[in-house]
Design an enzyme around this catalytic site. Structure first.
Site, PDB file in Angstrom:
ATOM      1  N   SER A 139       0.860  -1.198   0.000  1.00 29.04           N
ATOM      2  CA  SER A 139       0.000   0.000   0.000  1.00 29.04           C
ATOM      3  C   SER A 139       0.888   1.236   0.000  1.00 29.04           C
ATOM      4  O   SER A 139       2.013   1.196   0.507  1.00 29.04           O
ATOM      5  CB  SER A 139      -0.851   0.007   1.278  1.00 29.04           C
ATOM      6  OG  SER A 139      -1.501   1.260   1.427  1.00 29.04           O
ATOM      7  N   TYR A 152      -2.571  -1.573  10.428  1.00 27.07           N
ATOM      8  CA  TYR A 152      -2.623  -1.817   8.970  1.00 27.07           C
ATOM      9  C   TYR A 152      -1.369  -1.270   8.288  1.00 27.07           C
ATOM     10  O   TYR A 152      -0.685  -1.975   7.551  1.00 27.07           O
ATOM     11  CB  TYR A 152      -3.877  -1.170   8.375  1.00 27.07           C
ATOM     12  CG  TYR A 152      -3.967  -1.257   6.873  1.00 27.07           C
ATOM     13  CD1 TYR A 152      -4.447  -2.399   6.248  1.00 27.07           C
ATOM     14  CD2 TYR A 152      -3.553  -0.194   6.059  1.00 27.07           C
ATOM     15  CE1 TYR A 152      -4.521  -2.489   4.865  1.00 27.07           C
ATOM     16  CE2 TYR A 152      -3.622  -0.276   4.678  1.00 27.07           C
ATOM     17  CZ  TYR A 152      -4.116  -1.422   4.086  1.00 27.07           C
ATOM     18  OH  TYR A 152      -4.173  -1.514   2.710  1.00 27.07           O
TER      19      TYR A 152
HETATM   20  N1  LIG Z   1      -8.568  -0.413  -1.760  1.00 31.44           N
HETATM   21  C1  LIG Z   1      -7.540   0.319  -1.387  1.00 31.44           C
HETATM   22  O1  LIG Z   1      -7.641   1.547  -1.263  1.00 31.44           O
HETATM   23  C2  LIG Z   1      -6.219  -0.320  -1.127  1.00 31.44           C
HETATM   24  C3  LIG Z   1      -5.098   0.516  -1.029  1.00 31.44           C
HETATM   25  C4  LIG Z   1      -3.852  -0.064  -0.780  1.00 31.44           C
HETATM   26  C5  LIG Z   1      -3.749  -1.437  -0.624  1.00 31.44           C
HETATM   27  N2  LIG Z   1      -4.859  -2.221  -0.717  1.00 31.44           N
HETATM   28  C6  LIG Z   1      -4.703  -3.663  -0.528  1.00 31.44           C
HETATM   29  O2  LIG Z   1      -5.313  -4.369  -1.586  1.00 31.44           O
HETATM   30  C7  LIG Z   1      -5.677  -5.665  -1.120  1.00 31.44           C
HETATM   31  C8  LIG Z   1      -7.112  -5.961  -1.538  1.00 31.44           C
HETATM   32  O3  LIG Z   1      -7.993  -5.066  -0.847  1.00 31.44           O
HETATM   33  P1  LIG Z   1      -9.330  -4.502  -1.528  1.00 31.44           P
HETATM   34  O4  LIG Z   1      -9.235  -3.034  -1.519  1.00 31.44           O
HETATM   35  O5  LIG Z   1      -9.612  -5.204  -2.786  1.00 31.44           O
HETATM   36  O6  LIG Z   1     -10.402  -4.866  -0.384  1.00 31.44           O
HETATM   37  P2  LIG Z   1     -11.603  -5.916  -0.368  1.00 31.44           P
HETATM   38  O7  LIG Z   1     -12.521  -5.678  -1.503  1.00 31.44           O
HETATM   39  O8  LIG Z   1     -12.133  -5.844   1.021  1.00 31.44           O
HETATM   40  O9  LIG Z   1     -10.896  -7.314  -0.609  1.00 31.44           O
HETATM   41  C9  LIG Z   1     -10.166  -7.962   0.392  1.00 31.44           C
HETATM   42  C10 LIG Z   1     -10.061  -9.401  -0.016  1.00 31.44           C
HETATM   43  O10 LIG Z   1      -9.261 -10.065   0.972  1.00 31.44           O
HETATM   44  C11 LIG Z   1      -9.899 -11.263   1.316  1.00 31.44           C
HETATM   45  N3  LIG Z   1      -9.591 -11.644   2.682  1.00 31.44           N
HETATM   46  C12 LIG Z   1      -9.575 -10.872   3.799  1.00 31.44           C
HETATM   47  N4  LIG Z   1      -9.278 -11.603   4.874  1.00 31.44           N
HETATM   48  C13 LIG Z   1      -9.099 -12.871   4.431  1.00 31.44           C
HETATM   49  C14 LIG Z   1      -8.766 -14.094   5.063  1.00 31.44           C
HETATM   50  N5  LIG Z   1      -8.540 -14.171   6.389  1.00 31.44           N
HETATM   51  N6  LIG Z   1      -8.655 -15.196   4.300  1.00 31.44           N
HETATM   52  C15 LIG Z   1      -8.869 -15.138   2.968  1.00 31.44           C
HETATM   53  N7  LIG Z   1      -9.186 -14.018   2.309  1.00 31.44           N
HETATM   54  C16 LIG Z   1      -9.299 -12.901   3.039  1.00 31.44           C
HETATM   55  C17 LIG Z   1     -11.380 -10.992   1.147  1.00 31.44           C
HETATM   56  O11 LIG Z   1     -12.045 -12.220   0.937  1.00 31.44           O
HETATM   57  P3  LIG Z   1     -13.384 -12.602   1.762  1.00 31.44           P
HETATM   58  O12 LIG Z   1     -14.391 -11.578   1.329  1.00 31.44           O
HETATM   59  O13 LIG Z   1     -13.704 -13.966   1.308  1.00 31.44           O
HETATM   60  O14 LIG Z   1     -13.017 -12.485   3.211  1.00 31.44           O
HETATM   61  C18 LIG Z   1     -11.398 -10.113  -0.074  1.00 31.44           C
HETATM   62  O15 LIG Z   1     -11.458 -10.888  -1.235  1.00 31.44           O
HETATM   63  C19 LIG Z   1      -5.471  -5.665   0.399  1.00 31.44           C
HETATM   64  O16 LIG Z   1      -4.235  -6.281   0.709  1.00 31.44           O
HETATM   65  C20 LIG Z   1      -5.398  -4.180   0.719  1.00 31.44           C
HETATM   66  O17 LIG Z   1      -4.651  -3.928   1.885  1.00 31.44           O
HETATM   67  C21 LIG Z   1      -6.087  -1.696  -0.978  1.00 31.44           C
END
Ligand SMILES: NC(=O)c1ccc[n+]([C@@H]2O[C@H](COP(=O)([O-])OP(=O)(O)OC[C@H]3O[C@@H](n4cnc5c(N)ncnc54)[C@H](OP(=O)(O)O)[C@@H]3O)[C@@H](O)[C@H]2O)c1
Length: 251
Positions: A139, A152
């Site tokens: 991130s 985080y």
């Molecule tokens: N969106 C942003 O602004 C942003 C910015 C920087 C970095 N990121 C990073 O991008 C990545 C994806 O995030 P996102 O924004 O796409 O959020 P998201 O839509 O909430 O997706 C998170 C994903 O992680 C999975 N997950 C969470 N806990 C889990 C567990 N214990 N076991 C298996 N799967 C798990 C969820 O699956 P389930 O629904 O099945 O739990 C979901 O598919 C993360 O690492 C986040 O930190 C996001």
């Protein structure tokens, strides 16, 4: 990394960035296996993308990760790319001195311990491949913290550092290590996040990231333009300014 012809396991491939990237890589001619906890969204994702596969798994399952990896390798022996994308982000009030540290522990377990365990479990197999890649999703907050989500940011900074060490240790192997550091992207990572006008539209973020992967196959980091003010804040002498802007905009 060549962006076609791989067999890719992506954790958290059932929603948000993970799902959008899984779909883009699927369309680009890769065999994609998504892993996540939510059976409904796993089913919906594979139904919408014929040929994609899904496996239900909670990455915070600790020692269970080794058995999970063995099963994936047995079912998909061609797997040569691991994308550590699953993550959670929780707001924390550190002044409240909570006795229950469940959110903090879950954040460390999901965002930091799980990728380390997955890498350890897949590494011997990946090293047996002619070309393999580990992509760690970190991130922009790894570089400049958002104070409201202290644990985080700390897990993402740790994965930034871990990726650098891993890349160095693997420099004489066939395994490439890529850090993919998104800016704020419109997903449901936190409540209201997808509606925040400051979040980058998901489709634009994936398109720019795919272009970078394609056009810079040896890149160590995948950084879209919108994350660079965070990633390079320290290097450009702007850290204090960016920290203040970030934490005034998101008190
Ligand atoms: N969106 C942003 O602004 C942003 C910015 C920087 C970095 N990121 C990073 O991008 C990545 C994806 O995030 P996102 O924004 O796409 O959020 P998201 O839509 O909430 O997706 C998170 C994903 O992680 C999975 N997950 C969470 N806990 C889990 C567990 N214990 N076991 C298996 N799967 C798990 C969820 O699956 P389930 O629904 O099945 O739990 C979901 O598919 C993360 O690492 C986040 O930190 C996001």
């Amino acid at each position: 990394m060549q962006i076609t012809g791989n067999t890719i396991l992506i954790t958290g491939g059932n929603s948000g960035i993970g799902r959008a990237m899984a779909e883009a890589l699927h369309k680009a001619g890769n065999q994609v296996i998504i892993a996540g906890r939510n059976q409904k969204s796993l089913d919906e994702t594979v139904a919408a993308n014929p040929g994609m596969n899904a496996v239900k798994f909670d990455v915070s399952a600790g020692e269970g990760i080794r058995a999970f990896a063995q099963q994936v390798i047995s079912d998909y022996p061609a797997v040569n790319v691991l994308i550590n994308n699953a993550g959670i982000m929780k707001a924390e009030n550190l002044l409240a001195q909570p006795e229950d540290l469940a959110d903090m522990e879950a954040t460390i377990s999901t965002n930091l311990l799980a990728p380390i365990r997955l890498i350890a479990a897949f590494l011997p197999h990946l090293q047996s491949k002619e070309a393999a890649t580990i992509i760690n999703v970190t991130s922009g907050l790894a570089s400049v913290p958002l104070a409201a989500t202290a644990t985080y940011n700390a897990t993402k900074a740790a994965m930034h550092s871990y990726s650098q060490s891993l890349r160095f240790q693997l420099k004489d192997t066939t395994v490439q290590v890529i850090e993919w550091a998104p800016p704020a992207v419109a997903t449901e990572l936190m409540p209201g996040h997808s509606a925040n006008p400051q979040s980058m539209p998901l489709d634009e973020f994936i398109a720019e990231s795919m272009d970078l992967l394609k056009n810079t196959p040896d890149a160590e980091e995948i950084l879209v333009e919108r994350v660079k003010f965070l990633r390079f804040a320290e290097r450009s002498g702007q850290f204090d300014k960016v920290f203040n802007i970030l934490n005034t905009t998101h008190p």
